[in-house]
Write a protein that holds these residues in place. Structure first.
Motif, PDB file in Angstrom:
ATOM      1  N   HIS A  53      -7.505   1.266   2.267  1.00 49.42           N
ATOM      2  CA  HIS A  53      -7.221   2.589   1.712  1.00 49.42           C
ATOM      3  C   HIS A  53      -7.755   2.732   0.288  1.00 49.42           C
ATOM      4  O   HIS A  53      -8.184   3.812  -0.113  1.00 49.42           O
ATOM      5  CB  HIS A  53      -5.711   2.862   1.750  1.00 49.42           C
ATOM      6  CG  HIS A  53      -5.213   3.167   3.134  1.00 49.42           C
ATOM      7  ND1 HIS A  53      -4.317   2.351   3.796  1.00 49.42           N
ATOM      8  CD2 HIS A  53      -5.512   4.183   3.969  1.00 49.42           C
ATOM      9  CE1 HIS A  53      -4.095   2.876   4.997  1.00 49.42           C
ATOM     10  NE2 HIS A  53      -4.798   3.978   5.130  1.00 49.42           N
TER      11      HIS A  53
ATOM     12  N   ALA B 253      -0.267   4.236   0.794  1.00 48.36           N
ATOM     13  CA  ALA B 253      -0.723   5.192   1.802  1.00 48.36           C
ATOM     14  C   ALA B 253       0.347   5.321   2.891  1.00 48.36           C
ATOM     15  O   ALA B 253       1.016   4.331   3.214  1.00 48.36           O
ATOM     16  CB  ALA B 253      -2.046   4.731   2.405  1.00 48.36           C
TER      17      ALA B 253
ATOM     18  N   CYS C 240      -3.944  -0.938  -0.274  1.00 47.95           N
ATOM     19  CA  CYS C 240      -4.605  -2.076   0.347  1.00 47.95           C
ATOM     20  C   CYS C 240      -6.117  -1.907   0.160  1.00 47.95           C
ATOM     21  O   CYS C 240      -6.576  -0.842  -0.262  1.00 47.95           O
ATOM     22  CB  CYS C 240      -4.252  -2.148   1.830  1.00 47.95           C
ATOM     23  SG  CYS C 240      -4.892  -0.779   2.807  1.00 47.95           S
TER      24      CYS C 240
ATOM     25  N   CYS D 112       0.825  -1.208   0.000  1.00 46.85           N
ATOM     26  CA  CYS D 112       0.000   0.000   0.000  1.00 46.85           C
ATOM     27  C   CYS D 112       0.863   1.264   0.000  1.00 46.85           C
ATOM     28  O   CYS D 112       1.822   1.378   0.753  1.00 46.85           O
ATOM     29  CB  CYS D 112      -0.909  -0.027   1.223  1.00 46.85           C
ATOM     30  SG  CYS D 112      -2.042   1.369   1.301  1.00 46.85           S
TER      31      CYS D 112
ATOM     32  N   CYS E 299       1.334   2.660   5.974  1.00 40.14           N
ATOM     33  CA  CYS E 299       0.592   1.423   5.763  1.00 40.14           C
ATOM     34  C   CYS E 299       1.478   0.492   4.942  1.00 40.14           C
ATOM     35  O   CYS E 299       2.007   0.889   3.919  1.00 40.14           O
ATOM     36  CB  CYS E 299      -0.720   1.684   5.037  1.00 40.14           C
ATOM     37  SG  CYS E 299      -1.705   0.187   4.812  1.00 40.14           S
TER      38      CYS E 299
END
Ligand code: ZN
Length: 99
Positions: free
Chosen positions: A61, A36, A58, A34, A39
């Motif tokens: 997100h 983000a 993921c 991910c 994360c």
């Protein structure tokens, strides 16, 4: 009977076109993590922005950001249904393939 497509259904055509585009995005692997901040979960959503840049997220997100990505015209490949499939596959098959 006339079964010509209804011109007001143009949205369906657009969805089909973007679904086809999304299917052409590279599949995600266990190495895709991910994007983000903070994360590190395995990525299941790939978004190709209009700039050509690709981001992966993921499931959590990805679904959070999906409306924003779609609003910016990004092509999104959502592989989160695989999570359910993988869960179903946990059931061991005993008996060497006999049905
Ligand atoms: Zn994430």
């Amino acid at each position: 009977m006339n079964t010509e497509p209804d011109p007001t259904m143009d949205l369906t055509f657009t969805d089909a076109a973007s679904a086809q585009e999304a299917a052409q995005l590279p599949a995600l692997t266990a190495f895709d993590r991910c994007d983000a901040p903070d994360c590190t979960a395995q990525a299941y959503v790939r978004a190709r922005l209009r700039s050509g840049r690709s981001l992966v997220f993921c499931g959590h997100h990805g679904h959070d950001l999906l409306p924003a990505l779609a609003g910016q015209g990004a092509v999104v490949r959502d592989d989160t249904p695989l999570l359910v499939e993988n869960r179903l596959r946990i059931t061991p098959s005993i008996g060497g393939g006999r049905n």
